[in-house]
Design a protein around this motif. Structure first.
Motif, PDB file in Angstrom:
ATOM      1  N   ASP A  43      54.706  98.209   9.968  1.00  0.00           N
ATOM      2  CA  ASP A  43      54.278  98.066   8.569  1.00  0.00           C
ATOM      3  C   ASP A  43      53.302  99.159   8.169  1.00  0.00           C
ATOM      4  O   ASP A  43      53.367  99.684   7.047  1.00  0.00           O
ATOM      5  N   ALA A  44      52.376  99.500   9.071  1.00  0.00           N
ATOM      6  CA  ALA A  44      51.419 100.557   8.772  1.00  0.00           C
ATOM      7  C   ALA A  44      52.117 101.901   8.617  1.00  0.00           C
ATOM      8  O   ALA A  44      51.751 102.712   7.749  1.00  0.00           O
ATOM      9  N   VAL A  45      53.122 102.142   9.439  1.00  0.00           N
ATOM     10  CA  VAL A  45      53.894 103.382   9.329  1.00  0.00           C
ATOM     11  C   VAL A  45      54.601 103.442   7.977  1.00  0.00           C
ATOM     12  O   VAL A  45      54.590 104.466   7.290  1.00  0.00           O
ATOM     13  N   LEU A  50      55.138 105.415   2.353  1.00  0.00           N
ATOM     14  CA  LEU A  50      55.212 105.114   0.922  1.00  0.00           C
ATOM     15  C   LEU A  50      54.137 105.861   0.148  1.00  0.00           C
ATOM     16  O   LEU A  50      54.386 106.374  -0.953  1.00  0.00           O
ATOM     17  N   ASP A  51      52.949 105.928   0.701  1.00  0.00           N
ATOM     18  CA  ASP A  51      51.871 106.675   0.044  1.00  0.00           C
ATOM     19  C   ASP A  51      52.261 108.143  -0.128  1.00  0.00           C
ATOM     20  O   ASP A  51      52.026 108.740  -1.197  1.00  0.00           O
ATOM     21  N   LEU A  52      52.833 108.714   0.900  1.00  0.00           N
ATOM     22  CA  LEU A  52      53.234 110.122   0.831  1.00  0.00           C
ATOM     23  C   LEU A  52      54.342 110.330  -0.196  1.00  0.00           C
ATOM     24  O   LEU A  52      54.290 111.259  -1.011  1.00  0.00           O
ATOM     25  N   ALA A  53      55.367 109.483  -0.150  1.00  0.00           N
ATOM     26  CA  ALA A  53      56.491 109.642  -1.066  1.00  0.00           C
ATOM     27  C   ALA A  53      56.097 109.350  -2.504  1.00  0.00           C
ATOM     28  O   ALA A  53      56.536 110.051  -3.431  1.00  0.00           O
ATOM     29  N   ASP A  54      55.267 108.342  -2.731  1.00  0.00           N
ATOM     30  CA  ASP A  54      54.824 108.027  -4.086  1.00  0.00           C
ATOM     31  C   ASP A  54      54.015 109.168  -4.680  1.00  0.00           C
ATOM     32  O   ASP A  54      54.080 109.438  -5.882  1.00  0.00           O
ATOM     33  N   GLY A  55      53.254 109.849  -3.824  1.00  0.00           N
ATOM     34  CA  GLY A  55      52.408 110.926  -4.317  1.00  0.00           C
ATOM     35  C   GLY A  55      53.094 112.268  -4.428  1.00  0.00           C
ATOM     36  O   GLY A  55      52.774 113.065  -5.317  1.00  0.00           O
ATOM     37  N   GLU A  86      65.764 106.199   9.601  1.00  0.00           N
ATOM     38  CA  GLU A  86      65.395 104.789   9.710  1.00  0.00           C
ATOM     39  C   GLU A  86      64.175 104.472   8.855  1.00  0.00           C
ATOM     40  O   GLU A  86      64.084 103.391   8.263  1.00  0.00           O
ATOM     41  N   LEU A  87      63.245 105.424   8.769  1.00  0.00           N
ATOM     42  CA  LEU A  87      62.044 105.211   7.959  1.00  0.00           C
ATOM     43  C   LEU A  87      62.401 105.053   6.482  1.00  0.00           C
ATOM     44  O   LEU A  87      61.830 104.212   5.776  1.00  0.00           O
ATOM     45  N   LEU A  88      63.332 105.849   5.997  1.00  0.00           N
ATOM     46  CA  LEU A  88      63.758 105.729   4.597  1.00  0.00           C
ATOM     47  C   LEU A  88      64.338 104.343   4.314  1.00  0.00           C
ATOM     48  O   LEU A  88      64.078 103.746   3.260  1.00  0.00           O
ATOM     49  N   ASP A  89      65.122 103.823   5.240  1.00  0.00           N
ATOM     50  CA  ASP A  89      65.666 102.479   5.056  1.00  0.00           C
ATOM     51  C   ASP A  89      64.557 101.436   5.034  1.00  0.00           C
ATOM     52  O   ASP A  89      64.592 100.484   4.233  1.00  0.00           O
ATOM     53  N   LEU A  90      63.584 101.600   5.891  1.00  0.00           N
ATOM     54  CA  LEU A  90      62.448 100.672   5.908  1.00  0.00           C
ATOM     55  C   LEU A  90      61.652 100.750   4.607  1.00  0.00           C
ATOM     56  O   LEU A  90      61.217  99.723   4.072  1.00  0.00           O
ATOM     57  N   MET A  91      61.465 101.944   4.109  1.00  0.00           N
ATOM     58  CA  MET A  91      60.739 102.107   2.851  1.00  0.00           C
ATOM     59  C   MET A  91      61.480 101.446   1.693  1.00  0.00           C
ATOM     60  O   MET A  91      60.882 100.738   0.872  1.00  0.00           O
ATOM     61  N   LEU A  92      62.778 101.683   1.635  1.00  0.00           N
ATOM     62  CA  LEU A  92      63.582 101.102   0.564  1.00  0.00           C
ATOM     63  C   LEU A  92      63.531  99.584   0.616  1.00  0.00           C
ATOM     64  O   LEU A  92      63.308  98.916  -0.395  1.00  0.00           O
TER      65      LEU A  92
END
Length: 259
Positions: A43-45, A50-55, A86-92
């Protein structure tokens, strides 16, 4: 939609590992050997990503940048999430899981329910602009995706659609919202990058246009363009564009339904 695959596509990672991570069925993460990061979690990852992509959008999202944000090495990060796909799927799945889903009242008309779905998705895209750049072909079948799908299908109750038509109607609504959100985000980017509002841009270019544009040659464009500019107070009004498109979508669904 674009074809599957690519660095910014859903469903491009290892399916088995992605499902394990989406449903948090993975084995406990290894404890850190030293330092203050023993509490690092998947979850922390995801939150750091998300912070990076949102910004900064998807271009700002790299495994190295996420590791730096968390204060760990990239190799440590890979013990929690195997890669960017895999990270992109988790973010979505995470933004879908967290999005607002106000309950539908039993007597609420279907138009109000579908409007609520459209409004929530528009807000989601404007809050997470990178979503319009993510090619969602094979959506990750995580709890967020499934909760969103279940909720949004319920908006069409009472319209008289069979199951296939209900799924198609939802796809139609979401596609319209995404298209409008992309146009709105593009307009915001142009204004930000040019440091000019639509009104300021028009004031700067109108004298030149007046010299080269012949209204007699383009009478319809001249009349309609002027009327639209006056109505919008500029070149483009995203609120008007969204409301107009949604009304037409609802009209089309009404014609399709049997109730």
């Amino acid at each position: 939609m674009a074809t599957a695959g690519g660095k910014n596509s859903s469903g491009a990672g290892d399916p088995a590992r992605t499902l394990e991570l989406l449903w948090r069925a993975e084995a406990p993460a290894p404890a850190a050997r030293r330092g203050p990061r023993q509490g690092l979690t998947v979850d922390a990852v995801v939150d750091a990503a998300l912070d990076l992509a949102d910004g900064g959008g998807l271009d700002a999202l790299t495994m190295r940048a996420v590791a730096q944000r968390l204060g760990v090495t990239p190799m440590t990060l890979y013990t929690y999430v195997p890669g960017k796909s895999e990270l992109l799927d988790l973010m979505l799945d995470t933004v879908f899981l967290r999005m607002d889903r106000p309950p539908f009242g039993p007597a609420e008309p279907w138009r109000a329910r579908v409007t609520a779905v459209a409004d929530a998705n528009r807000a989601l895209h404007l809050r997470h602009p990178w979503l319009v750049d993510l090619r969602i072909v094979r959506a990750p079948l995580g709890p967020g995706v499934m909760a969103k799908y279940e909720y949004e299908l319920g908006a069409f109750e009472g319209l008289g659609l069979d199951d296939v038509a209900r799924d198609s109607a939802l796809t139609f609504v979401l596609g319209s919202v995404q298209s409008g959100a992309r146009a709105e985000l593009d307009a915001r980017a142009v204004e930000r990058e040019s440091a000019l509002s639509d009104g300021e841009w028009w004031d700067a270019h109108e004298p030149l246009l007046a010299r080269v544009f012949d209204a007699r040659r383009f009478p319809l464009a001249s009349r309609v363009g002027e009327a639209a500019a006056l109505a919008y107070g500029g070149l483009y009004d995203p609120e008007h564009a969204y409301a107009f498109a949604l009304a037409r979508v609802l009209d089309g669904l009404a014609a399709l339904g049997t109730d």
